[in-house]
Design a protein around this motif. Sequence first.
Motif, short mmCIF file in Angstrom:
data_model
loop_
_atom_site.label_atom_id
_atom_site.label_comp_id
_atom_site.label_asym_id
_atom_site.label_seq_id
_atom_site.Cartn_x
_atom_site.Cartn_y
_atom_site.Cartn_z
N LYS A 77 8.37 30.74 2.71
CA LYS A 77 8.84 31.38 1.09
C LYS A 77 9.95 29.80 0.44
O LYS A 77 9.57 29.50 -0.49
N ALA A 78 10.29 29.14 1.47
CA ALA A 78 10.99 27.98 1.31
C ALA A 78 10.26 26.64 0.75
O ALA A 78 10.79 25.48 1.35
N GLY A 79 9.54 27.15 1.42
CA GLY A 79 8.22 25.92 1.53
C GLY A 79 7.57 25.41 2.90
O GLY A 79 6.96 24.43 2.73
N GLN A 80 8.42 25.76 4.12
CA GLN A 80 8.22 25.08 5.08
C GLN A 80 5.89 25.92 5.71
O GLN A 80 5.97 26.50 5.30
N ILE A 94 15.83 16.35 4.67
CA ILE A 94 16.38 17.87 4.40
C ILE A 94 14.93 18.81 5.28
O ILE A 94 14.43 18.38 5.97
N HIS A 97 12.78 16.15 7.05
CA HIS A 97 11.96 15.31 5.50
C HIS A 97 12.90 14.45 5.40
O HIS A 97 14.53 14.33 5.08
N GLY A 135 11.73 26.64 13.92
CA GLY A 135 12.15 25.87 12.54
C GLY A 135 14.18 25.99 12.57
O GLY A 135 14.57 26.50 13.69
N ASN A 192 13.02 22.33 5.64
CA ASN A 192 12.33 23.98 5.28
C ASN A 192 12.72 24.69 6.53
O ASN A 192 11.87 24.48 7.21
N ASN A 193 13.28 26.10 5.66
CA ASN A 193 12.91 26.85 6.91
C ASN A 193 12.24 28.32 6.37
O ASN A 193 12.73 28.61 5.40
#
Length: 112
Positions: A90-93, A84, A101, A49, A86-87
Amino acid sequence: MNDCIFCKIVAGEIPAKKLYEDDDVVAFWDIAPQAPVHFLVIPKKHIAGPSSVTEEDEKLIGKLIRIAGDLARENGVEDCYRVIFNNGAKAGQVVFHIHLHILGGKDKPWPI
Ligand code: 5GP
Ligand code: ZN
């Protein structure tokens, strides 16, 4: 990585609708699109990530953004798209192989 779904897409072991591929990068349509145009651009190299990016990867990660712009243009959303990363869970990764994205094709559909 053996159990990484995006490494399997890179290897051709699971199918994806690809928009672009070269020696370093693959781009493919997201399986669950969140916008009229939603695709992902990933490096072939497994990087978990954004927080795992090293100095060695700087050029490669810049290339993801450049390819994203080319593909946004080819798909008619060059004047309205978001990029985008995500990392972390908790951030949706959900997939721990870095991916950019690209979401486009709607007028300001996003909260930020
Ligand atoms: P994340 O939440 O990790 O930032 O985003 C992962 C994205 O990958 C999600 O938008 C999800 O729909 C997409 N995705 C997950 N598995 C697959 C797959 O097997 N094929 C494709 N094309 N997209 C996938
Ligand atoms: Zn991977």
